[in-house]
Design a protein around this motif. Sequence first.
Motif, PDB file in Angstrom:
ATOM      1  N   PHE A 481     -14.820 -53.878  12.126  1.00 15.57           N
ATOM      2  CA  PHE A 481     -15.312 -55.083  12.791  1.00 15.57           C
ATOM      3  C   PHE A 481     -14.245 -56.178  12.839  1.00 15.57           C
ATOM      4  CE2 PHE A 481     -17.539 -59.159  12.934  1.00 15.57           C
ATOM      5  CZ  PHE A 481     -18.333 -58.951  14.061  1.00 15.57           C
ATOM      6  N   THR A 482     -13.437 -56.258  11.788  1.00 17.40           N
ATOM      7  CA  THR A 482     -12.427 -57.318  11.747  1.00 17.40           C
ATOM      8  C   THR A 482     -11.467 -57.208  12.922  1.00 17.40           C
ATOM      9  OG1 THR A 482     -12.554 -57.380   9.336  1.00 17.40           O
ATOM     10  CG2 THR A 482     -10.605 -58.373  10.370  1.00 17.40           C
ATOM     11  N   SER A 484     -12.003 -55.464  15.719  1.00 14.82           N
ATOM     12  CA  SER A 484     -12.753 -55.538  16.980  1.00 14.82           C
ATOM     13  C   SER A 484     -13.127 -56.969  17.334  1.00 14.82           C
ATOM     14  CB  SER A 484     -14.037 -54.699  16.881  1.00 14.82           C
ATOM     15  OG  SER A 484     -13.729 -53.343  16.626  1.00 14.82           O
ATOM     16  N   SER A 485     -13.314 -57.809  16.328  1.00 13.45           N
ATOM     17  CA  SER A 485     -13.787 -59.174  16.582  1.00 13.45           C
ATOM     18  C   SER A 485     -12.687 -60.103  17.039  1.00 13.45           C
ATOM     19  CB  SER A 485     -14.441 -59.733  15.315  1.00 13.45           C
ATOM     20  OG  SER A 485     -13.479 -59.814  14.274  1.00 13.45           O
ATOM     21  N   LYS A 486     -11.414 -59.667  16.939  1.00 10.39           N
ATOM     22  CA  LYS A 486     -10.316 -60.544  17.321  1.00 10.39           C
ATOM     23  C   LYS A 486     -10.361 -60.899  18.797  1.00 10.39           C
ATOM     24  CE  LYS A 486      -7.125 -59.050  13.691  1.00 10.39           C
ATOM     25  NZ  LYS A 486      -5.818 -58.403  13.389  1.00 10.39           N
ATOM     26  N   MET A 488     -13.069 -61.255  20.513  1.00 12.97           N
ATOM     27  CA  MET A 488     -14.361 -61.875  20.848  1.00 12.97           C
ATOM     28  C   MET A 488     -14.296 -63.391  20.678  1.00 12.97           C
ATOM     29  SD  MET A 488     -16.971 -59.193  18.958  1.00 12.97           S
ATOM     30  CE  MET A 488     -18.423 -60.062  19.518  1.00 12.97           C
ATOM     31  N   LEU A 493     -19.103 -63.926  18.642  1.00 11.70           N
ATOM     32  CA  LEU A 493     -18.994 -63.186  17.395  1.00 11.70           C
ATOM     33  C   LEU A 493     -20.161 -63.516  16.469  1.00 11.70           C
ATOM     34  CD1 LEU A 493     -17.385 -61.447  15.355  1.00 11.70           C
ATOM     35  CD2 LEU A 493     -16.208 -63.546  14.673  1.00 11.70           C
ATOM     36  N   LEU A 497     -23.372 -61.043  15.241  1.00 10.35           N
ATOM     37  CA  LEU A 497     -23.759 -60.744  13.864  1.00 10.35           C
ATOM     38  C   LEU A 497     -25.203 -61.181  13.582  1.00 10.35           C
ATOM     39  CD1 LEU A 497     -20.530 -61.712  11.871  1.00 10.35           C
ATOM     40  CD2 LEU A 497     -21.454 -59.418  12.257  1.00 10.35           C
ATOM     41  N   ASP A 521     -19.290 -59.204   7.341  1.00  7.95           N
ATOM     42  CA  ASP A 521     -19.785 -58.276   8.358  1.00  7.95           C
ATOM     43  C   ASP A 521     -20.635 -57.179   7.730  1.00  7.95           C
ATOM     44  OD1 ASP A 521     -17.821 -57.085   6.952  1.00  7.95           O
ATOM     45  OD2 ASP A 521     -16.635 -56.404   8.678  1.00  7.95           O
ATOM     46  N   LEU A 556     -18.781 -51.601  20.211  1.00 11.45           N
ATOM     47  CA  LEU A 556     -17.675 -52.522  19.934  1.00 11.45           C
ATOM     48  C   LEU A 556     -16.419 -51.951  20.563  1.00 11.45           C
ATOM     49  CD1 LEU A 556     -18.217 -53.527  16.187  1.00 11.45           C
ATOM     50  CD2 LEU A 556     -18.379 -55.010  18.188  1.00 11.45           C
TER      51      LEU A 556
END
Length: 675
Positions: A481-482, A484-486, A488, A493, A497, A521, A556
């Motif tokens: 997730f870390t 992938s969230s960059k 977003m 984000l 969640l 996460d 994701l």
Amino acid sequence: MFVEHIKSHRPDVDLDPILRYAGMTTYQIEDQGHWFSQRQIDRFHEILSKKTGDPNISREVGRYAASSQAYGLVRQYALGLMSPASVYLLMGKIYTTISRGATVKAKKLGPNKVEIISTPNAGVDEKPYQCENRIGTFESVAKLFTDKLATIEHPKCFHRGDDYCQYIITWKRTPSFMCKRASNYFILISIIASITLFFVLPGARWAFFVLSLALLNTLLVSFSNHLDKKELIKSIETQGDAAKGHLDEINIRYNNALLVQEIGQATSMALGIEKQLQSTVDAMEKRLDFDRGGIWLTNDDKTLLIYKVGYGYKPEIEKLLKTTHFHLDRSGGKGVVIQAFKHQKSYLVNDISEIERDLSRKSLEFVKQTGAQSFICLPIVHEGESLGVILVDNIRSKKPLTQSDMSVLMGIGPQIGISIHNITSYQRIQESKEREQRLRELFERYVPAPIIKQYIDSAEIDLFRGDELSITALFLDIRGFTSSSKAMDARDLVSFLNDYFERCSLVIAEQRGHINKYTGDGFFAIFGAPEALTNHTTLAFNAACKILELSEKLFLKGRPMEVGIGIDTGTAIMGNIGSHTKIEYTAVGDTVNTAARLQEFTKVIHSYPIIMSRDAWEGLAGHPNYHAIKNLGIQKIRGKKEKIEAFGFTPFKDHIPSRTQGDKGFIPSQRTKGV
């Protein structure tokens, strides 16, 4: 009776200063049910004797009782007893309706003669003028029947040192009695004369003589019957008046009783204040003999008295009442309404001119607009606190207001106060319950509902008490997730969640668990505490499977979202951890640590998104998916010295969903409010 006599025979005497000196009011005098004290009547007689210059006025007024309307029902009752003897012999009962100062007993001495003994009651300081007034009253009784005062001898007197007052009373007989007695004597004489003359007179003359006597006897008996009938009719008419008076009194008492009952019933129904007050004035209008009435209550800060409900007011008057308030925060307010509220005292004003000097120009204008001439004002009080006032008056009937009227209203005031207090208390309780429910719902986001209930229901609150319980701990983490969230947006984000955790929370709640904390996460969930559950391992495993299923449908970076879940079953210490400024209800112990490490182990063995301990696996015996769980052997787990036996489960093995299945990528369902 004194007042009526003075108005009739001494109109030059001004009664107002006399009444003020005696501490009496007009409405108390007009109320036949009101009793004056010995001190009041002493002062009344003292000033009256000076004003009239007649020290013997008490006896004169006593003699006036025969024609006075002041005795009311007492006079009617006496006339209904048919004869003076009946009245005098029942004077012991009758006198108690006139005075409570003495005990009176009567004894018959002859057909028209009685003896009456009067003894002052204990604690009563009777004065000589009262004895004179009693003599005058006894004299007047005979006048009710014979139009002549009785003759009274007074051989013994309490005020001359005797133990009691003795009165020997004689009176003239009634015309019907005298006529009847004369008729009886004439018949006897006629019979004797007829027998005697039978042997003296010739037959024709004797017959004429006998017929003449018979005719005279017939006329005398007829006249006697006429007088007797006339007196009987008078007595019946009087008894009818007395009965009507009694019936009127019964109706008044009956209506007063119903009034109290109806207000009490409305009070017990816990209605809103407006409905309660309306029920009260409806009962007042129906049961009380007032033309108009209204209730005023204070505002929240007790600076104003505001009209709430009423009856009998014309629309324009009611509009005026609704727009005119009584100011309680003004130090100079001297009006009756303000004084009744502030000093918790009732007022009866039979003539508005009596209080004009105490009213402001604005108040006088208000009184003129409402048309008030006389009124009763009393406070509504509960437990020493003034809540409002009641006002009633008469416009159409012009009936004088009395002390009894005020006494009835004084019985209603406390009931209204209790009703207002009960309704206010009920509303506060309801508001408190609503606040408690809102707070409970808020705290349940931080603390499990059973823990909140436990502290609310318990008399003792030990915030830092710990309990060792058997639980199943579940840790979840979103894989990758870390990174992938960059790509977003920050708001997307957070929304992602929140949406995902909301779905997971519903699943866990369905399985009777709760999320204890969020770890960025991921999250930590507990099953089996604070509510003890025998199948908490099964519930945790079912929740994990359902979460994997819903996670598969989210994407994701174009790929199905992956999660890792670690599960362990064992004992843990459950309780509030922290300080007095900040605490957190959680679980600590090896079971929690092991579940967290097993979740991390899913990053090593990617093909098994759920990895559990042997204790958890053994707890799933009999589960439909029990045989699908694979033994992963003895594994070295980070942070633990001893190796543990791990078991893995893949619900989606050999099944990779296509892009046509589930969601076409993740679209934030809702931005979280406040983030």
